[in-house]
Design a protein around this motif. Structure first.
Motif, short mmCIF file in Angstrom:
data_model
loop_
_atom_site.label_atom_id
_atom_site.label_comp_id
_atom_site.label_asym_id
_atom_site.label_seq_id
_atom_site.Cartn_x
_atom_site.Cartn_y
_atom_site.Cartn_z
N TYR A 6 40.40 41.67 44.96
CA TYR A 6 40.07 40.34 45.48
C TYR A 6 40.02 40.41 47.01
O TYR A 6 40.80 41.13 47.64
CB TYR A 6 41.11 39.30 45.06
N ASP A 7 39.13 39.63 47.58
CA ASP A 7 39.05 39.47 49.03
C ASP A 7 40.11 38.46 49.45
O ASP A 7 40.10 37.31 48.98
CB ASP A 7 37.64 38.97 49.39
N THR A 8 41.02 38.85 50.33
CA THR A 8 42.10 37.93 50.69
C THR A 8 41.65 36.82 51.63
O THR A 8 42.36 35.84 51.81
CB THR A 8 43.28 38.69 51.36
N THR A 9 40.49 36.93 52.23
CA THR A 9 40.04 35.87 53.13
C THR A 9 39.55 34.65 52.39
O THR A 9 39.58 33.54 52.91
CB THR A 9 38.92 36.38 54.07
N ASN A 10 39.08 34.87 51.13
CA ASN A 10 38.54 33.73 50.38
C ASN A 10 38.94 33.71 48.91
O ASN A 10 38.58 32.77 48.19
CB ASN A 10 37.01 33.69 50.49
N GLY A 11 39.65 34.74 48.45
CA GLY A 11 40.08 34.80 47.06
C GLY A 11 39.02 35.24 46.08
O GLY A 11 39.26 35.25 44.87
N HIS A 12 37.83 35.63 46.57
CA HIS A 12 36.76 36.02 45.66
C HIS A 12 37.02 37.40 45.07
O HIS A 12 37.57 38.29 45.73
CB HIS A 12 35.43 36.05 46.40
N ARG A 13 36.54 37.57 43.84
CA ARG A 13 36.60 38.87 43.19
C ARG A 13 35.55 39.79 43.83
O ARG A 13 34.40 39.38 44.02
CB ARG A 13 36.33 38.68 41.71
#
Length: 553
Positions: A158-165
């Protein structure tokens, strides 16, 4: 500052609750096992920390040093947690030991789970007030509740800047890949989800006021996806060619699952490795039967049937040991288990090896599951033996001034990650066709899966529970011999080359969280273990630990 005292009333209440649950679910013999194990846990804790300890008390200098390390290590997390999502970043780098130079703004199920450990440990050790622990954990759980999951399980990255997978670190957003394919956009890891679930379980016991949030995330998790429930050929290690799922070790755990596609094509067949956390939890949630425990391999076994695979390429062949018949206490099925072991060359030390020789493969589970107490003839004893093998090989065979090999950052500032472990590469290795007259003498089941040129400090902290004095001395030696490996703004950096002195100035949330959990156990009377084994999910695994009798001594 005072390190917390073991709360006797709280401990008594926890034990009474545990005993009621055990009595309600299994036989009286199991309750006796639980009583003896609890007594053992209490007294072994007292041996290491017999009185409440003040950090500035010269009479307890060891614990004072460990407490200072906990304070410094906790500082890492203030920088590591992404302010946009409250998710822990995978890593931070201080190239050359200077200012913060890069952030790994991605995370995984494991990272999230062990970060929860770290916050609980900080609260146990009075580094933060309970209100702060509550706030930090609640914010992270709120975010996890919004990110993509599959049957409650977390995806790989997951991208921690936006929570996207995302497919991989610094790779595409998985929204660009809407059609399921077998890649990391759709991969669910058994071991990573095991560590994530362990963090939820620890929080549920340590901060029961967050139970509703935790349960909303834990209850949908389906570890049954990872269990291979296919036909099992009686009396064989794998199925016969004419069976359904031919040549497969059904009854074991798959390494992962591709959402909307099915399981991966391999199993986590070696039980003494870090994936066993998912087995403990899968059995505890009653989503995996006891078959997964007995069908998994301690050491790759000799043939039972002509169609079984030939494992003569492993580190030591033929492995010493014997076939042991167990009756599963839940299903009442019988299983023929190869209780095999390796022997450290030239000694009488017997042990069950990890797959690739890393310390956390062997001892990470013991941070939460009290193997050393409930498995004195099985994994608890082997945790001790594996730590002893690590020490002996690094210091006597490789002649390193420090020990502790485990997957970690590389010992430089490239930001790379490597597989490091005690594989016994200095010892003879014959490979396929080894026999009693021409044996392989390696120390792990896989040969050449790891290298032996990097020490990671987190390995020493994992050993505090089994070799407290040796582990403490090694921690001190790391700081004394390689002073650049430690800084007060976050504790130990992740890696050092013991021959060149090169340092990897990177800290991983995984490794820093293991250090925090280990310090919570060492300083605060096995607090992290007590949180975990006080939960109903842990108790099935405790009974399997107690029932197993390995061939080591």
């Amino acid at each position: 500052m005072v390190a917390p005292e073991y709360p006797a009333r709280e401990g008594r209440q926890m034990f009474d609750l545990f005993l009621r649950r055990v009595r309600g679910s299994v036989c009286r013999i199991s309750a006796v096992i639980a009583i003896l194990a609890f007594i053992s846990l209490t007294f072994t804790s007292i041996l290491f920390t017999s009185v409440p300890v003040q950090a500035d008390d010269p009479a307890d200098a060891h614990l004072s040093v460990l407490y200072d390390i906990a304070q410094d290590t906790w500082k890492f997390f203030a920088t590591d947690v992404d302010p946009n999502t409250h998710l822990p970043m995978d890593n931070l780098t201080w190239a050359g030991g200077g200012p913060l130079s890069s952030k790994g703004q991605y995370t995984s199920a494991s990272n999230i789970g062990v970060y929860l450990w770290a916050v609980v440990a900080a609260n146990d050790l009075k580094l933060i007030p309970r209100s702060t622990a509550h706030s930090l954990i609640s914010a992270t759980l709120d975010e996890v509740a919004t990110i993509d999951r599959y049957q409650g399980l977390l995806y790989q990255w997951y991208d921690t800047t936006n929570g996207h997978r995302i497919r991989n670190p610094f790779d595409i957003d998985c929204a660009a890949e809407p059609t399921p394919v077998p890649d990391n956009c759709y991969f669910l890891s058994a071991v990573d989800n095991g560590w994530y679930a362990s963090g939820l379980i620890v929080v549920r016991q340590a901060l029961p006021e967050l139970r509703r949030q935790v349960d909303a995330l834990l209850q949908p998790m389906n570890f049954g996806l990872f269990y291979d429930n296919g036909y099992q050929h009686p009396g064989c290690n794998v199925n016969a060619p004419t069976d359904p799922n031919a040549f497969q070790p059904t009854g074991q755990m798959f390494g992962g699952y591709y959402a909307n596609q099915g399981p991966v094509g391999y199993h986590n067949g070696a039980l003494y490795s870090d994936p066993r956390i998912a087995i403990y939890i899968g059995m505890g949630l009653h989503q995996m039967p006891g078959d997964v425990w007995w069908r998994s391999w301690r050491v790759l076994p000799p043939k039972q049937c002509d169609t079984d695979p030939d494992f003569s390429w492993i580190g030591q062949w033929p492995a010493q040991g014997y076939w042991q018949t167990y009756t599963d206490f839940q299903s009442h099925k019988t299983f023929n288990v190869w209780e095999g072991h390796y022997e450290y060359p030239g000694t009488s030390t017997t042990f069950v090896p990890t797959w690739a020789g890393g310390m956390f493969e062997g001892l990470m589970a013991n941070l939460v599951m009290p193997e050393t107490t409930f498995g004195p003839r099985s994994f608890g004893l082997n945790d001790l033996r594996w730590a002893q093998v690590q020490v002996q090989y690094a210091t006597q065979a490789l002649h390193y001034p420090v020990w502790g090999m485990s997957p970690s950052s590389t010992a430089d500032d490239t930001g790379a990650y490597g597989g490091f472990g005690v594989e016994g590469l200095l010892f003879p290795y014959v490979g396929g066709g080894a026999n009693s007259g021409n044996p392989s003498l390696g120390l792990s089941q896989c040969h050449g899966c790891a290298t032996e040129d990097t020490i990671s400090p987190h390995a020493s902290f994992l050993a505090l529970s089994v070799l407290p004095q040796e582990a403490y001395a090694n921690i001190v030696n790391l700081r004394t011999i390689f002073p650049e490996v430690y800084a007060s703004d976050g504790g130990f950096y992740d890696a050092v080359n013991p021959l060149t002195g090169m340092i990897g100035h990177r800290r991983l949330v995984l490794d820093q969280s293991m250090i925090m959990a280990a310090l919570d156990n060492a300083i605060n009377h096995e607090a992290m273990q007590r949180h975990f084994f006080g939960d109903p999910v842990a108790q099935t695994g405790l009974l399997y630990l107690a029932l197993e009798k390995m061939s080591i001594h």
